[in-house]
Write an enzyme that holds these catalytic residues in place. Structure first.
Site, PDB file in Angstrom:
ATOM      1  N   GLY A  38       0.810  -1.222   0.000  1.00  0.00           N
ATOM      2  CA  GLY A  38       0.000   0.000   0.000  1.00  0.00           C
ATOM      3  C   GLY A  38       0.838   1.264   0.000  1.00  0.00           C
ATOM      4  O   GLY A  38       0.326   2.345  -0.291  1.00  0.00           O
ATOM      5  N   CYS A  41       0.736   6.203   1.265  1.00  0.00           N
ATOM      6  CA  CYS A  41      -0.620   6.653   1.625  1.00  0.00           C
ATOM      7  C   CYS A  41      -1.205   5.771   2.723  1.00  0.00           C
ATOM      8  O   CYS A  41      -1.731   6.254   3.718  1.00  0.00           O
ATOM      9  CB  CYS A  41      -1.504   6.645   0.382  1.00  0.00           C
ATOM     10  SG  CYS A  41      -3.184   7.146   0.736  1.00  0.00           S
ATOM     11  N   HIS A 439     -30.406  22.746   0.566  1.00  0.00           N
ATOM     12  CA  HIS A 439     -30.303  23.626   1.722  1.00  0.00           C
ATOM     13  C   HIS A 439     -30.405  22.794   3.005  1.00  0.00           C
ATOM     14  O   HIS A 439     -31.240  21.902   3.069  1.00  0.00           O
ATOM     15  CB  HIS A 439     -31.443  24.656   1.704  1.00  0.00           C
ATOM     16  CG  HIS A 439     -31.485  25.462   2.965  1.00  0.00           C
ATOM     17  ND1 HIS A 439     -30.605  26.499   3.189  1.00  0.00           N
ATOM     18  CD2 HIS A 439     -32.272  25.368   4.066  1.00  0.00           C
ATOM     19  CE1 HIS A 439     -30.859  27.015   4.385  1.00  0.00           C
ATOM     20  NE2 HIS A 439     -31.870  26.352   4.943  1.00  0.00           N
TER      21      HIS A 439
END
Ligand SMILES: Cc1cc2nc3c(=O)[nH]c(=O)nc-3n(C[C@H](O)[C@H](O)[C@H](O)COP(=O)(O)OP(=O)(O)OC[C@H]3O[C@@H](n4cnc5c(N)ncnc54)[C@H](O)[C@@H]3O)c2cc1C
Length: 456
Positions: A38, A41, A439
């Site tokens: 990996g 990161c 909203h």
């Protein structure tokens, strides 16, 4: 001799995805990892730091609980548990990559240090692998600067910070860019005293001045000591303490602390790869020279991720793999120059960035419009009690295309994508004004900000 259709060196953010694409297209692939599956990161970069940022945010909000009418007791941070949580998240991701690769059909995993022996041959320990296609995804590591006295003191980097399971009394961070600021704010929130020392005249110098100034203010509000213009950095041991000489134009010339973190940039892992035996060209800083489709100077060898100097992020490395796979497998001529610069800074509130800065647009001299809105004027930010920062957007006055944006505020790392996607669509900014937004959100104020734009 083991012969494959492709050899991939490194299991960072490009290698595993590329292995999946190549094996999926029927190729036999060997992938080599010398340390942790990996890469940066997963093990010492984005994933562990953002996990720790989340712990720091929890501590911060807990301390602010009364602002929200919540009565919680005194807040303390258990660093062993913070680290354990980080280790779990990072460890799960690491083992996920390892299992994925080891179970991948037509993929053979080698563990060890890979070196080129020739343009078509790579050695790993006593094994020799040959392939017509070799992909370099070796990433980078923390750069250790030449600074006086550094050999006299102990220091931490982003990698050794991963082992810290205690609270440094006073953390001195050298480097006022992404990595330094994220660690700095996080440890301040854990309870350390923190001083950030930056050689330049402002933090995060690639950003606009108003962004740098707002970030400095955000950090200083939390009690972080920021020392800019540190032109003469040097170190010495004094008793238990590390003393950093700063020699700023004003304020005290020295800072004493208990621990020192160096966050002054990264260097590519290309110095021990035998690139010279393959004839692969590197630039003066050791980055592999690549073209717009990530081909190196040697046909049949590509370089992806941080080691090619075309990006320094997980998403740029992953995008590199997409570009290479598209060209090799899909007959789709994707290019690095097609992508739009984008990234985030994960202090709180975060900064989400896309495209050009205001300063870059000004330099081009083109007619442009600028919209800016303080987070104090964003309802969602007010409701959350997180009103620090601002957002701004710059558009081309003639083509009406969006040139760049910065969202420094709550949700900025996510909200920026609503602008980024319109930029990829090459659609005019007016499209955003016709969209109905939800909203209450930060994003709902982007059309309003656009409606208030003024000539730059
Ligand atoms: C503290 C920190 C925080 C970060 N946060 C973010 C973030 O929030 N978002 C973001 O987008 N980016 C972030 N980054 C950057 C990101 O981690 C890197 O850009 C990304 O990991 C680059 O991936 P890569 O594919 O180039 O290589 P890496 O992930 O570096 O992987 C390279 C792999 O190659 C292996 N390797 C090297 N040489 C050899 C060899 N000779 N033989 C065999 N194997 C070899 C290494 O062991 C390593 O596993 C952060 C970085 C740091 C340091």
């Amino acid at each position: 001799m083991n012969t494959y259709d492709a050899v991939i060196i490194g299991t960072g953010q490009a290698g595993p995805f590329l292995a999946q694409r190549l094996t999926g297209a029927g190729m036999n692939v060997a992938i080599i990892e010398r340390k942790s599956f990996g890469g940066t990161c997963v093990n010492t970069g984005c994933i562990p730091t953002k996990t720790m940022v989340a712990s720091a945010y929890a501590a911060h909000i807990a301390r602010r609980a009364a602002d929200f009418g919540v009565l919680a007791g005194g807040v303390s941070v258990d660093m062993k548990r913070v680290k354990a949580r980080k280790d779990t998240v990072s460890g799960n991701s690491r083992s996920g990559v390892e299992t994925w690769l080891k179970k991948m059909e037509r993929c053979t995993v080698y563990q060890g240090h890979a070196r080129f022996e020739s343009p078509r041959e790579v050695s790993v320990g006593s094994e020799r692998l040959t392939a017509e296609r070799i992909f370099i995804n070796v990433g980078g590591r923390a750069a250790i600067p030449q600074m006086a006295g550094l050999d006299q003191v102990e220091y931490l980097t982003n990698s050794s910070m991963m082992n810290v399971d205690f609270l440094p009394r006073h953390l001195i961070v050298v480097g006022g860019s992404y990595i330094g600021l994220e660690f700095g704010q996080m440890f301040r929130r854990f309870g350390s005293e923190v001083t950030i020392i930056e050689m330049g005249g402002r933090l995060i110098q690639r950003e606009d001045e108003d962004v740098s100034a707002a970030i400095k203010e955000i950090l200083e509000r939390e009690g972080i000591n920021v020392r800019l213009n540190a032109t003469c950095i040097g170190f010495a041991k004094r008793g238990e303490d590390i003393v950093a000489r700063v020699d700023c134009t004003r304020d005290a010339p020295e800072v004493g602390g208990s621990h020192l973190l160096l966050a002054v940039g990264r260097r590519p892992n290309t110095d021990d790869l035998g690139l010279e035996r393959a004839g692969v060209a590197v630039d003066q800083r050791g980055y592999v020279v690549v073209d717009d489709q990530l081909r190196t100077s040697v046909p049949g060898i590509w370089a992806l991720g941080d080691c090619n100097g075309k990006g320094a992020f997980t998403h740029t490395s992953f995008n590199d793999a997409e570009i290479v796979a598209a060209n090799l497998i899909d007959n789709d001529p994707r290019r690095v120059s097609d992508r739009i610069t984008t990234y985030a800074l994960y202090i709180d509130p975060p900064l989400g960035r896309a495209g050009m800065t205001e300063a870059e647009v000004r330099k081009t001299g083109r007619p442009a419009l600028l919209g800016k809105r303080l987070m104090t004027r964003v309802g969602r930010a007010v409701e959350k009690g997180e009103t620090l920062g601002f957002m701004k957007i710059v558009v081309d006055a003639q083509t009406r295309e969006i040139l760049g944006a910065a969202i420094l505020g709550t949700g900025g790392d996510e909200v920026i994508h609503s602008i980024l996607d319109v930029m990829y669509a090459k659609a005019p900014y007016t499209v955003i004004q016709r969209a109905m937004h939800i909203h209450p959100t930060v994003s709902e104020l982007i059309p309003t900000m656009i409606g208030e734009m003024q000539p730059l």
